[in-house]
Design an enzyme around this catalytic site. Sequence first.
Site, PDB file in Angstrom:
ATOM      1  N   HIS A  81       0.833  -1.217   0.000  1.00  0.00           N
ATOM      2  CA  HIS A  81       0.000   0.000   0.000  1.00  0.00           C
ATOM      3  C   HIS A  81       0.865   1.264   0.000  1.00  0.00           C
ATOM      4  CE1 HIS A  81      -3.878  -2.091   0.901  1.00  0.00           C
ATOM      5  NE2 HIS A  81      -3.078  -2.965   1.479  1.00  0.00           N
ATOM      6  N   ASN A 154     -10.293  -2.838   2.440  1.00  0.00           N
ATOM      7  CA  ASN A 154      -9.985  -2.852   1.012  1.00  0.00           C
ATOM      8  C   ASN A 154     -11.266  -2.657   0.201  1.00  0.00           C
ATOM      9  OD1 ASN A 154      -7.215  -3.306   1.229  1.00  0.00           O
ATOM     10  ND2 ASN A 154      -7.403  -5.534   1.099  1.00  0.00           N
TER      11      ASN A 154
HETATM   12 FE1  HDD Z   1      -2.508  -4.711   5.514  1.00  0.00          FE
HETATM   13  C1  HDD Z   1      -1.087  -1.657   5.126  1.00  0.00           C
HETATM   14  C2  HDD Z   1      -5.483  -3.493   4.322  1.00  0.00           C
HETATM   15  C3  HDD Z   1      -3.867  -7.867   5.652  1.00  0.00           C
HETATM   16  C4  HDD Z   1       0.209  -5.787   7.117  1.00  0.00           C
HETATM   17  N1  HDD Z   1      -3.158  -2.933   4.832  1.00  0.00           N
HETATM   18  C5  HDD Z   1      -2.418  -1.789   4.761  1.00  0.00           C
HETATM   19  C6  HDD Z   1      -3.227  -0.721   4.272  1.00  0.00           C
HETATM   20  C7  HDD Z   1      -4.477  -1.233   4.041  1.00  0.00           C
HETATM   21  C8  HDD Z   1      -4.429  -2.622   4.405  1.00  0.00           C
HETATM   22  C9  HDD Z   1      -5.679  -0.492   3.517  1.00  0.00           C
HETATM   23  C10 HDD Z   1      -2.760   0.693   4.008  1.00  0.00           C
HETATM   24  C11 HDD Z   1      -3.065   1.607   5.143  1.00  0.00           C
HETATM   25  C12 HDD Z   1      -2.625   3.008   4.787  1.00  0.00           C
HETATM   26  O1  HDD Z   1      -3.268   3.602   3.907  1.00  0.00           O
HETATM   27  O2  HDD Z   1      -1.638   3.459   5.348  1.00  0.00           O
HETATM   28  N2  HDD Z   1      -4.281  -5.526   4.989  1.00  0.00           N
HETATM   29  C13 HDD Z   1      -5.406  -4.845   4.611  1.00  0.00           C
HETATM   30  C14 HDD Z   1      -6.528  -5.751   4.576  1.00  0.00           C
HETATM   31  C15 HDD Z   1      -6.067  -6.982   4.931  1.00  0.00           C
HETATM   32  C16 HDD Z   1      -4.667  -6.837   5.219  1.00  0.00           C
HETATM   33  C17 HDD Z   1      -7.940  -5.356   4.214  1.00  0.00           C
HETATM   34  C18 HDD Z   1      -6.802  -8.275   5.067  1.00  0.00           C
HETATM   35  C19 HDD Z   1      -8.053  -8.357   5.314  1.00  0.00           C
HETATM   36  N3  HDD Z   1      -1.930  -6.503   6.200  1.00  0.00           N
HETATM   37  C20 HDD Z   1      -2.645  -7.681   6.216  1.00  0.00           C
HETATM   38  C21 HDD Z   1      -1.924  -8.685   6.953  1.00  0.00           C
HETATM   39  C22 HDD Z   1      -0.765  -8.103   7.390  1.00  0.00           C
HETATM   40  C23 HDD Z   1      -0.787  -6.729   6.910  1.00  0.00           C
HETATM   41  C24 HDD Z   1      -2.404 -10.096   7.189  1.00  0.00           C
HETATM   42  C25 HDD Z   1       0.359  -8.673   8.188  1.00  0.00           C
HETATM   43  C26 HDD Z   1       0.289  -9.697   8.978  1.00  0.00           C
HETATM   44  N4  HDD Z   1      -0.723  -3.895   5.939  1.00  0.00           N
HETATM   45  C27 HDD Z   1       0.256  -4.530   6.636  1.00  0.00           C
HETATM   46  C28 HDD Z   1       1.457  -3.653   6.892  1.00  0.00           C
HETATM   47  C29 HDD Z   1       0.988  -2.284   6.338  1.00  0.00           C
HETATM   48  C30 HDD Z   1      -0.353  -2.608   5.725  1.00  0.00           C
HETATM   49  C31 HDD Z   1       2.751  -4.167   6.389  1.00  0.00           C
HETATM   50  C32 HDD Z   1       1.937  -1.520   5.431  1.00  0.00           C
HETATM   51  C33 HDD Z   1       2.000  -0.101   5.979  1.00  0.00           C
HETATM   52  C34 HDD Z   1       1.195  -0.127   7.177  1.00  0.00           C
HETATM   53  O3  HDD Z   1       0.735  -1.381   7.395  1.00  0.00           O
HETATM   54  O4  HDD Z   1       0.955   0.814   7.904  1.00  0.00           O
HETATM   55  O5  HDD Z   1       1.727  -3.582   8.238  1.00  0.00           O
END
Ligand code: HDD
Length: 697
Positions: A81, A154
């Site tokens: 993202h 999402n």
């Molecule tokens: Fe995630 C970012 C949505 C599963 C780990 N995720 C991130 C963002 C969104 C989502 C919208 C961007 C937020 C922003 O605008 O800053 N992610 C989802 C959805 C998931 C999902 C809807 C499943 C239903 N994500 C998921 C899992 C993990 C992560 C299973 C880790 C175990 N996601 C992250 C992250 C991020 C992220 C690496 C990257 C930057 C942040 O978090 O702040 O931690």
Amino acid sequence: MPSRPPASARTSKTTPSLLAETHQQTDDKKNALTTNHGVPISDNQNTLKAGVRGPALLEDFVLREKITHFDHERIPERIVHARGSGAHGFFQVYESLADITKAAFLQDPKIKTEVFVRFSTVAGGAGSGDLPRDVRGFATKFYTSEGNYDLVGNNIPVFFIQDAMKFPDLVHSVKMEPDKGFPQAASAHDNFWDFASLSPESMHMLMWTMSDRAIPRSLRMIEGFGVHTFRMVNAQGVSHFVKFHWRPKLGMASVLWDEAVKINGADPDFHRRDLWDSILNGDFPEWELGLQVMDEKAAAALDFDILDPTKLIPEEIIPLRIVGRLVLNRNPDNFFAETEQVAFLPSNIVSGIEFSNDPLLQGRLFSYQDTQLSRLGGPNFHQIPVNAPRCPMHNFQRDGLRQMEVPKGRVNYEPNSFDTGTPRECPMHGFTSVPEELDGTKIRKRSETFADHYSQARLFFRSMTETEQQHIISAFAFELAKVETKAIRLRMLGHLAIIDPALHTGVADALGMSDAADTIQPAVQPRDLPPSPSLSILNKAPSTLQGRKIGVLITDGFDGALLATLRKSAAKEKATLMIVAPKVGGATDAEGTLVEADGSLSGSPSILFDTVVLLLSAEGAQDLATLSSGVDWVSNAFAHLKIIGHTPASQPLLDIAGVRPDDGLIPLENDKGIKTYIATAKNGRLWQREPTLRRPG
Ligand code: HDD
């Protein structure tokens, strides 16, 4: 040898540059540029040197501070993202939700809760284009009176994997291949399809990412989902399961894949610009919040496990309760400070909203907090203005990198007897968890109730219109054609055969692969579920031009009166009308009045518009028919199934562009023609044209 500067420049103390006439200086101390430590700067153009042509001096603290700060301007981009666009706004319920939740911000329609929303793509880097085939993030931070609540969702209601343990593998597989460093922002490569084809749990989500949901027309036209099942708890302690849905007021719309590919070149900021401009122009994007609410019994009656994030609940089974609206009405003042530094945490919940035991969600509760530590440099990221709660916050957490506060007094612990005014636990209003009975064996195992990976993938495919099914087939064919390893293609075809025979045959034909697909033994045989028409974009498409763009191509000698009528009609429909002319300076109408253009023929191709009008004079049409930019403009509009309004004089250009007459070509001889044009364009694209122009492959 460079020529020596004139004597005046060499000696002058007040004229710091050879380009003095363009410099803006001030005598007012209040307006003076200063260093970060407050020292006024006399010259922001030149390094301190040993002589005007001599080497730079290390003592130049003004230069060193400026360059050091610049060198550190970037922070690590998000691992996923990374590419995003944000906006401020508010959320308001239509009626009190006290029956299901005690969350303070959901109690009263008079309460407007401030929000910050960030939309994103997932796979590409921060500088990637806006229109890859990808999931869109839809993350909302509600600054409620009882703390920040983050709904980090999402635009697709299900996810690729069922357990957070798989997230690093999923993300590694979709991002650039690690040896090559490409492809950027594209799932169409071997690593992704290798992982996906070895992960049957991803089948349902793949159907969505291969559908038109993954190439939205505008961020204002996407749905949003909380994905996981959450809980809501009311003041009496009664708990319900909930699924969150955002519904765009403008309706959903998508671009065509061929447009997406071209838009990424013509305007890589297509979505970001559209969001920014619409807010700037006062056309505030709006969504309604819908909830699917169920008690334990209703949840248990569903034919899948509500803790499994690869499943959705069809609206036909549990309808949406529409409870409020989200309005985005202010662009960020600074992209970095706000959109880049905003830190969403699924663990940010407030009294009245709780997690479920979804194993994907449980892993997320750790991951986001952890990621902010490396992105934002320490544990005090909650003090950054965009992340700070708007309600009071006080505790005894102290110090750490980037500490911005100066806590007073000797007490930094609790309980303490020195100061009765320091913060204390608050059993009455504090957050409590619903007392869920738990009893289990310590075990590392997937629940058997998560084992059906195909029924809902089939449900999705069969809920689409014929047009949408063809797009899914084309998308699979496009992606798999980029997969170099034949074994991966055959494995994937094996999964498609389980999902739906027509899907399998369609993709195999489009790939020209008649070899036997792999035989895959599903853990659980898929069932035929009743289709859910509400999953289709086209079934729900509103008849509207609101928020849509009309591109009007003009040439010298065009009919000014016709343009005036068109402008009025567009404004009535709340559509944006943009003028395109061979040159951006504009064109003169038949009366000799110059109309300035919003874009030029090559800079504003027809792919940037939802529908187009050719307001050409006879000479103009003849001229454009000799130019590839003119011919492309029209042939693309036709190939992208757009409704084309045109003056009779435009015919030579239509002919050369290979445009064949159909219901989407509207002659504009008079006002009646404009009425017909508007009425037809409101229905979006002319889908019947598509099979005459394209087939999957
Ligand atoms: Fe995630 C970012 C949505 C599963 C780990 N995720 C991130 C963002 C969104 C989502 C919208 C961007 C937020 C922003 O605008 O800053 N992610 C989802 C959805 C998931 C999902 C809807 C499943 C239903 N994500 C998921 C899992 C993990 C992560 C299973 C880790 C175990 N996601 C992250 C992250 C991020 C992220 C690496 C990257 C930057 C942040 O978090 O702040 O931690």
